[in-house]
Design an enzyme around this catalytic site. Structure first.
Site, mmCIF file in Angstrom:
data_model
loop_
_atom_site.group_PDB
_atom_site.id
_atom_site.type_symbol
_atom_site.label_atom_id
_atom_site.label_comp_id
_atom_site.label_asym_id
_atom_site.label_seq_id
_atom_site.Cartn_x
_atom_site.Cartn_y
_atom_site.Cartn_z
ATOM 1 N N ALA A 290 0.835 -1.206 0.000
ATOM 2 C CA ALA A 290 0.000 0.000 0.000
ATOM 3 C C ALA A 290 0.867 1.252 0.000
ATOM 4 C CB ALA A 290 -0.899 -0.006 1.226
ATOM 5 N N GLY A 291 0.307 2.333 -0.533
ATOM 6 C CA GLY A 291 0.987 3.619 -0.520
ATOM 7 C C GLY A 291 1.586 3.982 -1.853
ATOM 8 N N LYS B 202 -2.082 4.965 -4.204
ATOM 9 C CA LYS B 202 -3.028 5.341 -3.150
ATOM 10 C C LYS B 202 -4.443 5.472 -3.675
ATOM 11 C CE LYS B 202 0.061 7.687 0.106
ATOM 12 N NZ LYS B 202 -0.248 7.263 1.476
ATOM 13 N N THR C 180 -3.587 3.808 1.159
ATOM 14 C CA THR C 180 -4.759 3.876 2.024
ATOM 15 C C THR C 180 -5.767 4.916 1.514
ATOM 16 O OG1 THR C 180 -3.542 3.174 3.984
ATOM 17 C CG2 THR C 180 -5.527 4.448 4.374
ATOM 18 N N ASN D 257 8.669 8.761 5.142
ATOM 19 C CA ASN D 257 7.510 9.501 4.641
ATOM 20 C C ASN D 257 6.608 9.924 5.777
ATOM 21 O OD1 ASN D 257 4.527 8.371 4.442
ATOM 22 N ND2 ASN D 257 5.896 6.571 4.456
ATOM 23 N N PHE E 272 -1.782 10.125 4.697
ATOM 24 C CA PHE E 272 -2.995 9.643 3.989
ATOM 25 C C PHE E 272 -3.529 10.675 2.996
ATOM 26 C CE2 PHE E 272 -4.558 6.540 7.588
ATOM 27 C CZ PHE E 272 -3.530 5.673 7.264
ATOM 28 N N ASN F 215 -6.845 -1.035 0.880
ATOM 29 C CA ASN F 215 -6.368 -0.664 2.205
ATOM 30 C C ASN F 215 -7.145 0.567 2.668
ATOM 31 O OD1 ASN F 215 -4.678 0.939 4.065
ATOM 32 N ND2 ASN F 215 -3.094 -0.590 3.712
ATOM 33 N N SER G 239 -0.242 3.447 10.494
ATOM 34 C CA SER G 239 0.501 4.583 9.947
ATOM 35 C C SER G 239 0.889 5.506 11.091
ATOM 36 C CB SER G 239 -0.352 5.365 8.950
ATOM 37 O OG SER G 239 0.255 6.622 8.712
ATOM 38 N N ASN H 218 1.564 8.542 10.743
ATOM 39 C CA ASN H 218 1.378 9.923 10.285
ATOM 40 C C ASN H 218 -0.030 10.476 10.482
ATOM 41 O OD1 ASN H 218 4.093 9.995 9.388
ATOM 42 N ND2 ASN H 218 3.475 8.781 7.601
ATOM 43 N N THR H 219 -0.902 9.710 11.115
ATOM 44 C CA THR H 219 -2.208 10.225 11.522
ATOM 45 C C THR H 219 -2.243 10.135 13.042
ATOM 46 O OG1 THR H 219 -3.283 9.513 9.478
ATOM 47 C CG2 THR H 219 -4.716 9.869 11.382
ATOM 48 N N LYS I 163 -3.249 -4.464 9.406
ATOM 49 C CA LYS I 163 -1.838 -4.106 9.175
ATOM 50 C C LYS I 163 -1.246 -3.446 10.415
ATOM 51 C CE LYS I 163 1.240 -1.903 5.852
ATOM 52 N NZ LYS I 163 1.336 -1.323 4.509
ATOM 53 N N SER J 96 5.033 -5.499 8.103
ATOM 54 C CA SER J 96 4.638 -4.378 8.895
ATOM 55 C C SER J 96 4.534 -3.109 8.060
ATOM 56 C CB SER J 96 5.686 -4.127 9.991
ATOM 57 O OG SER J 96 6.855 -3.539 9.434
ATOM 58 N N ASN J 97 4.036 -2.083 8.739
ATOM 59 C CA ASN J 97 4.082 -0.721 8.212
ATOM 60 C C ASN J 97 5.486 -0.142 8.486
ATOM 61 O OD1 ASN J 97 3.143 1.889 7.333
ATOM 62 N ND2 ASN J 97 1.079 1.196 7.886
ATOM 63 N N GLY K 229 12.077 0.596 3.726
ATOM 64 C CA GLY K 229 13.198 0.190 2.886
ATOM 65 C C GLY K 229 14.194 -0.657 3.666
ATOM 66 N N SER L 2 9.469 0.346 -1.052
ATOM 67 C CA SER L 2 10.600 1.287 -1.071
ATOM 68 C C SER L 2 11.766 0.834 -1.931
ATOM 69 C CB SER L 2 11.107 1.523 0.359
ATOM 70 O OG SER L 2 10.083 2.031 1.166
HETATM 71 C C1 LIG Z 1 5.752 6.804 0.434
HETATM 72 C C2 LIG Z 1 5.091 5.724 1.201
HETATM 73 C C3 LIG Z 1 3.726 5.783 1.418
HETATM 74 C C4 LIG Z 1 3.081 4.767 2.120
HETATM 75 N N1 LIG Z 1 1.738 4.830 2.294
HETATM 76 C C5 LIG Z 1 1.089 3.812 2.914
HETATM 77 C C6 LIG Z 1 -0.316 3.826 3.053
HETATM 78 O O1 LIG Z 1 -1.007 4.731 2.583
HETATM 79 N N2 LIG Z 1 -0.894 2.788 3.709
HETATM 80 C C7 LIG Z 1 -0.183 1.740 4.228
HETATM 81 O O2 LIG Z 1 -0.757 0.816 4.789
HETATM 82 N N3 LIG Z 1 1.165 1.701 4.091
HETATM 83 C C8 LIG Z 1 1.803 2.712 3.453
HETATM 84 N N4 LIG Z 1 3.167 2.660 3.311
HETATM 85 C C9 LIG Z 1 3.917 1.537 3.937
HETATM 86 C C10 LIG Z 1 4.188 0.413 2.957
HETATM 87 O O3 LIG Z 1 3.003 -0.166 2.506
HETATM 88 C C11 LIG Z 1 5.053 -0.658 3.628
HETATM 89 O O4 LIG Z 1 4.317 -1.237 4.673
HETATM 90 C C12 LIG Z 1 6.361 -0.113 4.187
HETATM 91 O O5 LIG Z 1 6.884 0.891 3.350
HETATM 92 C C13 LIG Z 1 7.400 -1.208 4.358
HETATM 93 O O6 LIG Z 1 7.690 -1.838 3.134
HETATM 94 P P1 LIG Z 1 8.964 -1.417 2.231
HETATM 95 O O7 LIG Z 1 10.142 -1.346 3.138
HETATM 96 O O8 LIG Z 1 9.066 -2.476 1.195
HETATM 97 O O9 LIG Z 1 8.605 -0.088 1.642
HETATM 98 C C14 LIG Z 1 3.828 3.663 2.617
HETATM 99 C C15 LIG Z 1 5.203 3.619 2.394
HETATM 100 C C16 LIG Z 1 5.838 4.610 1.693
HETATM 101 C C17 LIG Z 1 7.326 4.536 1.463
#
Ligand SMILES: Cc1cc2nc3c(=O)[nH]c(=O)nc-3n(C[C@H](O)[C@H](O)[C@H](O)COP(=O)(O)O)c2cc1C
Length: 368
Positions: free
Chosen positions: A72-73, A76, A96, A121, A125, A149, A183, A185-186, A221, A249-250, A272, A322
């Site tokens: 997700a993300g 969006k 999301t 980030n 949302f 999501n 998240s 960020n909320t 999540k 995880s997130n 990442g 990432s």
């Molecule tokens: C720019 C950005 C925006 C994201 N937005 C969301 C989101 O809206 N909802 C969500 O559940 N996770 C969001 N994520 C988290 C990713 O879905 C993921 O759980 C997290 O980045 C770990 O995976 P990765 O290391 O492969 O990126 C976001 C991640 C990034 C980098």
């Protein structure tokens, strides 16, 4: 050429000017917008041959052509699930999305940490809301398992009600729904992971699912910043409900692996490569507590080896985001090839044979 370095499995699109290096030189959010536009315009690479049969797997009763999903993300607003499926993802999770559209936090809100291949980030949302995503998804045949999501509006007076609205709205168009309470960020959102709040949320959400025409699987999540004691509580609560699965995880609010690097002090969630060890350990610790409840493993996958490790730690399927920023979209193809080679080497007939084979080591911190 966009998304350079693809294998012969993928058709190379003739798009000039948007190399990975060029994208990496742009402001991260502008680069992301350019990537979405390119995908919308049909400029994505496409997988030309079907996945080998040993990559097929099941998740919550859903059939995946391969176990690798887009997290997700990235998409969006459900603008490009089909192109992502055509590229070869076995699952695509959009969102999301929140009931009402919202702007998210002021820019800049997305930062790269190139030295560590990390991303921070605090998007908050930003999304076009339920109506816009629903309009794009209804009657759409995606070609991969589609996850929707859902989240809560920042200014909502009742977060639980926002999740209920999400489940009700998307039950008929999603293959599964993710309830995202992790998240960072909320403000206040992650509190829903705690005891009574979680109980109330799950009861309401699963009741809404029960009322819908379709019995859509619902996944929760979680954040990697949970202590083992909190994982105990979450597992106990979850196992007492009809929840179908978990996503671990997130992003993390911790900065340990990137301390001292440029952008590391930016507020938000870290993802990442630097997230890999923490997210994988938490995944294994969760696996130890929930028996065979399906878990999607996410967080820091950046190579075939880390994809395999995520499965070994206890994931049934995996997602990433990432690493595609740094590794390019050919990473998906490399991971799938690496999985097939490993399965054949180990004499396994399917990816489910890898799942949970090293849970104890990961949970105890002996790996990672
Ligand atoms: C720019 C950005 C925006 C994201 N937005 C969301 C989101 O809206 N909802 C969500 O559940 N996770 C969001 N994520 C988290 C990713 O879905 C993921 O759980 C997290 O980045 C770990 O995976 P990765 O290391 O492969 O990126 C976001 C991640 C990034 C980098």
């Amino acid at each position: 050429m966009i998304f350079s370095g693809l294998s012969p499995l993928l058709r190379l699109p003739l798009v000039s000017g948007l190399t990975r290096d060029a994208l990496l030189r742009m402001d991260p959010e502008i680069a992301h917008g350019a990537t979405i536009s390119a995908l919308r315009l049909g400029l994505a690479p496409e997988q030309t041959e079907p996945d080998p049969p040993e990559l097929a797997t099941a998740l919550c009763g859903l059939e995946l052509k391969n176990p690798v999903g887009m997290a997700a993300g990235f998409d969006k607003n459900a603008e490009v699930p089909q192109p992502l499926a055509r590229m070869g993802f076995g699952m695509v999770e959009i969102g999301t999305i929140t009931p009402r559209p919202q702007e998210g936090n002021p820019r800049p809100r997305l930062f790269r940490i190139p030295e560590a291949e990390g991303v921070v980030n605090r998007m908050g949302f930003n999304n076009e809301g339920h109506d816009a995503a629903f309009a794009r998804l209804k009657n759409l045949h995606v070609g991969a398992v589609l996850g929707v999501n859902v989240g809560a509006n920042k200014d909502s007076e009742d977060f639980v009600a926002d999740y209920v609205t999400g489940v009700t709205r998307f039950a008929d168009v999603a293959d599964y729904i993710t309830v995202n309470i992790s998240s960072p960020n909320t403000p206040g959102l992650r509190n829903l992971q705690a005891d009574e709040a979680l109980q109330r949320l799950l009861a309401a959400v699963l009741e809404a699912r029960g009322r819908a025409r379709t019995r859509v699987p619902v996944l929760l999540k979680l954040a990697p910043d949970l202590e083992e004691r909190q994982l105990d509580d979450i597992a106990r609560i979850v196992l007492g409900t009809g929840l179908d699965g978990l996503i671990m995880s997130n992003t993390t609010i911790s900065r340990d692996p990137v301390l001292g690097l440029p952008n590391a002090t930016e507020t938000g969630g870290l993802s990442g490569k630097p997230l890999f060890a923490l997210a994988t350990r938490r995944l294994a610790q969760l696996r130890q507590r929930v028996g065979d409840l399906p878990i999607v493993g996410v967080g820091g996958i950046h190579s075939p080896e880390t994809a395999i490790a995520k499965l070994e730690a206890g994931a049934d399927a995996i997602q990433l985001y990432s690493a595609l920023v740094f590794g390019g979209l050919d990473l998906l193809d490399r991971i799938k090839r690496g999985l097939v080679a490993t399965l054949r080497n180990r004499g396994l007939s399917s990816v489910s044979g890898l799942s949970g084979t090293r849970t104890e080591d990961w949970a105890a911190g002996r790996l990672g």
